[in-house]
Design an enzyme around this catalytic site. Structure first.
Site, mmCIF file in Angstrom:
data_model
loop_
_atom_site.group_PDB
_atom_site.id
_atom_site.type_symbol
_atom_site.label_atom_id
_atom_site.label_comp_id
_atom_site.label_asym_id
_atom_site.label_seq_id
_atom_site.Cartn_x
_atom_site.Cartn_y
_atom_site.Cartn_z
ATOM 1 C CB SER A 163 -5.853 5.050 -0.401
ATOM 2 O OG SER A 163 -6.271 4.323 -1.542
ATOM 3 C CD GLU A 213 0.847 5.852 -4.207
ATOM 4 O OE1 GLU A 213 0.223 4.929 -3.428
ATOM 5 O OE2 GLU A 213 1.048 7.024 -3.582
ATOM 6 C CG HIS A 268 -1.636 2.359 -2.185
ATOM 7 N ND1 HIS A 268 -1.883 3.675 -2.678
ATOM 8 C CD2 HIS A 268 -2.925 1.809 -1.594
ATOM 9 C CE1 HIS A 268 -2.886 4.110 -2.422
ATOM 10 N NE2 HIS A 268 -3.683 2.881 -1.822
#
Length: 496
Positions: free
Chosen positions: A213, A325, A425
């Site tokens: 990320s 995600e 995610h």
């Protein structure tokens, strides 16, 4: 980016470099620098005493730079001051100040942790992990690396770096090239690794940087940063939307507004005013970048620190995303009463996409069991994560690609959503790291997948084969096929 949504530089290298702990006789010196039990290691700044387990050693809370407090607030990191005797390295240092974190935080936060195998071989490959959290939250101590160390016979370094306004405020009163302080912290940690990791059994010439990320975005930036050259031999980018970068001029504008909102309106005295503010007034941050309305600070391009975007690089890269995600962020929005409904779907798309009608036709709600949130999440996942990753991968000369697609990942257990999250995610992280804050219980199939992923990650760190494309699914690792079709990448390319 996780919990965060809840709530220059060669000219500095000489000043920032730590005196190397090893001379030409590196191997002999590194052995002598370790106590018989392996719990005491001598770094350039002093000795540290860590903890020893049967299958690994861990040294926590090692300072890699001077505390960025007082006049050092919003300055590039300075070398750490040496200490006498042995420093306790059995517990982590505080995390950097952040709005949403129940852990101990402090401006004095530039610490790292070293996970390493038992005393024995030297010259092991090194993985340096940059945590995520939207440049707003997180800490290196969250990531337990015992499995990576044990299965891959590697050394793993996790670290803190300045976050939010303290890490990335780009007010021009602070200097000729303001901002990027948190990114410079990461470079300083890499310098520390270069000069000290041999004492822990690592090879400073076999360093791989990795992150997820915001950490993945940081890795992208290190690929182009002049000050990072020569500090790593390979890179791993996990779920990093590397295109979400702001320019220095845009960041300066928003930073001036941020300073004014805190009473620092006089440009002649703004820097002094800002440095005098208590930390509690700096926990929120100006937003420079945005992904589908989710805003964040972070490194900014333009100037000597980050002169441009990611070019072709000779460094081997491992690059990947999770299949779903954006459901992570929609779950947080839904929990706050902002779920995307069928009625609100067209406007939700219009808020993000100039060609909203075309996106709606490509991602009709009925193709997602009538769930507008899933349709919206798929569109944003493909646009912001999957297809940019595929495009970046196609531009790199030496790349391995993956997609994590286990919708049963324990990472989703802490999230509540009125729709299935899929492989969201952060979902791959428990398969690589241990999280004391959220212990993981795997099914036998998940454990096999986690073991395979740990083996693949450490094989890459050891200089293993590149050019692979792997899908990590509940049934195990399989060839990654049909990625562009699955994520509508042809459609998104046609809109550019």
């Amino acid at each position: 980016m996780a919990a965060a949504f809840r709530g220059i530089r060669r000219r500095w290298l000489a000043a920032l470099a730590v005196v190397p702990v090893l001379a030409a006789s590196a191997c002999a010196s590194s052995v002598a620098a370790i106590s018989k039990a392996g719990d005491v290691v001598h770094t350039a700044a002093g000795a540290v005493r860590g903890s020893v387990a049967p299958d690994h050693r861990v040294f926590q809370g090692i300072p890699y730079a001077a505390a960025p407090v007082g006049e050092r607030r919003w300055q590039p990191p300075a070398p750490v001051e040496p200490w006498p005797g042995e420093r306790d390295a059995t517990k982590p240092g505080p995390r950097c100040p952040q709005a949403a974190d129940g852990a101990l935080t402090s401006e004095d936060c530039l610490y790292l942790n070293v996970w390493t195998p038992p005393v024995g071989e030297t010259g092991r490959p090194v993985l340096v992990w940059l945590h995520g959290g939207a440049f707003l939250s997180g800490g290196g101590d969250r990531y337990g690396a015992a499995r990576l160390v044990d299965r891959g016979d590697t050394v793993v370094v996790t670290l803190n770096y300045r976050l939010g306004a303290l890490g990335f405020l780009a007010d021009p009163s602070l200097g000729p090239e303001p901002g990027n302080y948190g990114f410079l912290d990461q470079q300083q940690a890499l310098l520390w690794v270069r000069d000290n990791i041999a004492s822990f059994g690592g090879d400073p010439d076999q360093v791989t940087i990795a992150g997820e990320s915001a950490g993945g975005m940081s890795v992208c930036d290190h690929l182009v940063a002049p000050g990072s050259r020569g500090l790593f031999r390979a890179a791993i980018i996990q779920s990093g939307p590397c295109q979400a970068q702001a320019t220095l001029s845009a960041a300066e504008h928003k930073s001036v507004e941020y300073a004014a909102a805190r009473g620092c309106t006089d440009r002649r005295t703004a820097a002094e005013c800002l440095r005098a503010l208590p930390v509690k007034k700096l926990l929120t941050a100006p937003a420079y970048g945005s992904i589908a309305g989710i805003e964040m600070p972070g490194p900014v391009t333009g100037g000597s620190v980050l002169p441009g975007k990611v070019p072709a690089t000779p460094v081997p890269v491992m690059l990947g995303t999770t299949h779903d995600e954006f459901t992570y962020f929609l779950a947080e929005q839904a929990a706050a009463g902002r779920e995307v409904t069928r009625h609100g779907y067209p406007q939700a798309l219009a808020n993000v996409f100039p060609h909203a009608d075309a996106v709606a036709r490509e991602y009709p709600v009925d193709a997602f069991s009538g769930n507008a949130s899933l349709a919206y999440a798929a569109a944003v996942t493909d646009w912001a994560f999957a297809c940019p990753a595929a495009k970046l991968g196609s531009s790199l000369p030496s790349v391995s690609r993956y997609e994590f697609n286990d919708p049963t990942s324990p990472a989703a257990a802490a999230l509540r959503a009125p729709f299935p999250l899929g492989a969201t995610h952060t979902a791959e992280l428990p398969y690589l790291f241990d999280f004391a804050e959220q212990p993981t219980t795997f099914t036998p199939a998940q454990q096999r997948l986690a073991d395979r992923m740990a083996d693949d990650w450490t094989a890459f760190v050891r200089g293993g084969p590149t050019g692979q494309a792997v899908a990590y699914r509940p049934g195990g690792a399989q060839p990654l096929t049909g990625f562009a079709q699955d994520h509508h990448c042809g459609f998104w390319a046609s809109l550019r």
